[in-house]
Design a protein around this motif. Structure first.
Motif, PDB file in Angstrom:
ATOM      1  N   ASP A   8      33.284 -18.309-100.226  1.00 50.93           N
ATOM      2  CA  ASP A   8      34.330 -17.963-101.192  1.00 50.93           C
ATOM      3  C   ASP A   8      35.461 -17.146-100.573  1.00 50.93           C
ATOM      4  N   HIS A  10      38.699 -18.274-100.422  1.00 47.39           N
ATOM      5  CA  HIS A  10      39.893 -18.451-101.267  1.00 47.39           C
ATOM      6  C   HIS A  10      41.183 -18.073-100.549  1.00 47.39           C
ATOM      7  N   ASP A  48      34.585 -23.027-101.022  1.00 46.70           N
ATOM      8  CA  ASP A  48      35.772 -22.335-101.516  1.00 46.70           C
ATOM      9  C   ASP A  48      36.471 -21.635-100.351  1.00 46.70           C
ATOM     10  N   HIS A  87      36.971 -25.094-105.647  1.00 45.84           N
ATOM     11  CA  HIS A  87      38.393 -24.761-105.576  1.00 45.84           C
ATOM     12  C   HIS A  87      39.109 -25.430-104.411  1.00 45.84           C
ATOM     13  N   HIS A 199      27.384 -25.025-102.098  1.00 47.45           N
ATOM     14  CA  HIS A 199      28.278 -24.392-103.068  1.00 47.45           C
ATOM     15  C   HIS A 199      27.812 -24.859-104.440  1.00 47.45           C
ATOM     16  N   HIS A 238      29.840 -19.801-104.351  1.00 45.50           N
ATOM     17  CA  HIS A 238      30.275 -20.125-105.715  1.00 45.50           C
ATOM     18  C   HIS A 238      30.264 -18.877-106.589  1.00 45.50           C
ATOM     19  N   HIS A 240      30.589 -15.037-106.988  1.00 45.97           N
ATOM     20  CA  HIS A 240      31.259 -14.042-106.143  1.00 45.97           C
ATOM     21  C   HIS A 240      30.511 -12.724-106.038  1.00 45.97           C
TER      22      HIS A 240
HETATM   23 MN    MN Z   1      34.686 -19.235-105.349  1.00 46.69          MN
END
Ligand code: MN
Length: 414
Positions: A8, A10, A48, A87, A199, A238, A240
């Motif tokens: 994650d 991002h 992600d 994402h 994920h 996935h 957080h």
């Molecule tokens: Mn995420």
């Protein structure tokens, strides 16, 4: 074999009007430093990788940043294993995979021992093996991207579902079926060390105040009670909030920075685990990642609250702050209140204000309405938020055009 687990990222994300690129890069740099410091062999990033808000030039810059930051790790024989989350941009990631396949066209048969010293990205379920650098035994890696119809229902992607529940049911089955097929592959050895990276929302985990930018009914939840038994380590992405689920070696590393207000109490980190010829050598260890403070500030009485906030938050320059403001017309100057708050909290990411008189008079604006600001402020705030990743010059030019348009509109009406 030393494995560092994270997820994650991002990259290129933004929160309200605040671009998070630099915060996230700092975290990635710290992870790269951990790879060197702990003589890591494999870095697993469980999905992600990129923000859905990242523009194409932002994605390009993220990849460039990886090249710089992980150069020494990869050149020294380290390997990066990644997979796509919910994402991640499908087109961009598939382009990356296609380009990497062109560069190494013979690599990628299921269960193959793959060369170290490079990055692998799974946009489909993937099974590969890596040899331990010191003692030569192979470790099996199963990489499971987030189950989307495109990734998991090959040929069925035009299938219409009667309901979101039905779609989720089909995806849960497809996910389990893909994993079963990999474990039944002739090259898969159920006795040899194995790591699963996925994920996915695993049943029984603690999602905290909520999922990150996703409605709970859209999520695919996997039962997964057999995973702890089947794998020496399960590297999840996935959710957080960092945690282990069902067993200490089935873990969410959590995101690498505070991504929204719901993560304000999380202690971010990455997980170090060691897998030997006989499986896991010791219990996984969490290495901490410092993260940006995020909180909400409520101003009810500007003349009293502002001096107090100034005293209480002298070091808030980097903090991500959501502002809720009440002011009284004729007593407080709204523009001045906003300016003063901006001086104390330059990285406020969202703000909302209400006029107390309007509230007491029982105005038509309901208490739950996000704002009762005027048309011009709404337009300005919206554009500033939307244009946050554009060059300052470009942004100012657009804002100026809009100001002019609003001027003209006023003149033509009066
Ligand atoms: Mn995420």
């Amino acid at each position: 074999m030393r494995i560092l687990h994270t997820a994650d990222w991002h990259l290129g994300d933004r929160l309200g009007r605040i671009d998070r690129t630099d915060d996230l890069r700092t975290a990635v740099e710290r992870i790269a430093a951990y790879c060197q410091e702990h003589a890591v062999d494999v870095l697993v990033v469980a999905g992600d990788l990129f923000s859905e808000l990242s523009r194409p030039d932002g994605l390009r810059d993220s990849i460039r940043h990886w090249r710089e930051v992980f150069h020494n790790f990869l050149a020294g024989g380290g390997t990066i294993l990644t997979l796509t989350g919910n994402h991640d941009n499908e087109n961009f990631c598939q382009t990356l995979v296609s380009a990497m396949t062109l560069a190494s066209p013979t690599i990628g048969q299921p269960g193959e021992v793959v060369p170290p010293g490079r990055l692998y990205l799974a946009t489909q379920p993937m099974f590969l093996r890596l040899e331990d650098r010191r003692r030569g035994f192979p470790v099996q890696f199963v990489l499971m991207p987030y189950p989307t119809p495109h990734r998991f229902l090959k040929g069925d992607s035009k299938f219409r579902y009667a309901s979101p529940e039905e779609k989720n049911r089909v995806l849960v089955q497809a996910w389990a079926e893909e994993l079963r097929a990999i474990r039944q592959h002739p090259r898969y050895d159920a006795q040899a060390p194995a790591v699963l990276a996925a994920h996915i929302h695993l049943h029984g985990c603690n999602i905290g105040p909520g999922l990150f930018r996703m409605a709970p009914e859209d999520d695919v939840v996997i039962e997964g009670s057999e995973l702890a038994e089947q794998y020496d380590y399960v590297a999840l992405g996935h959710i957080h909030k960092p945690q282990w689920v069902q067993a200490a070696h089935v873990r969410y590393s959590g995101s690498i920075e505070t991504m929204d207000l719901g993560e304000q109490n999380d202690h971010k980190g990455v997980v170090l685990v060691e897998v030997g010829r006989q499986g896991r050598n010791k219990e996984p260890e969490v290495l901490p990642l410092p993260s940006t403070a995020i909180y909400e500030v409520v101003v009810l009485e500007p003349s009293e609250d502002l001096p107090r906030l100034k005293r209480e938050y002298p070091h808030a320059k980097n903090d991500l702050v959501k502002l809720q403001i009440r002011y009284t017309a004729g007593k407080d100057q709204l523009e001045e209140v906003l300016r003063e708050l901006e001086r104390i909290f330059p990285r406020w990411y969202a703000r909302d204000w209400k006029e107390t008189g309007a509230l007491m008079a029982g105005s038509l604006v309901s208490e739950s309405s996000p704002t009762n600001r005027g048309f011009r402020e709404t337009v300005r705030d919206y554009l500033q938020q939307e244009l946050v990743q554009h060059e300052a010059e470009e942004r100012d030019a657009i804002l100026q055009i809009v100001e002019q348009l609003m001027e003209d509109e006023d003149t033509s009406r009066s």
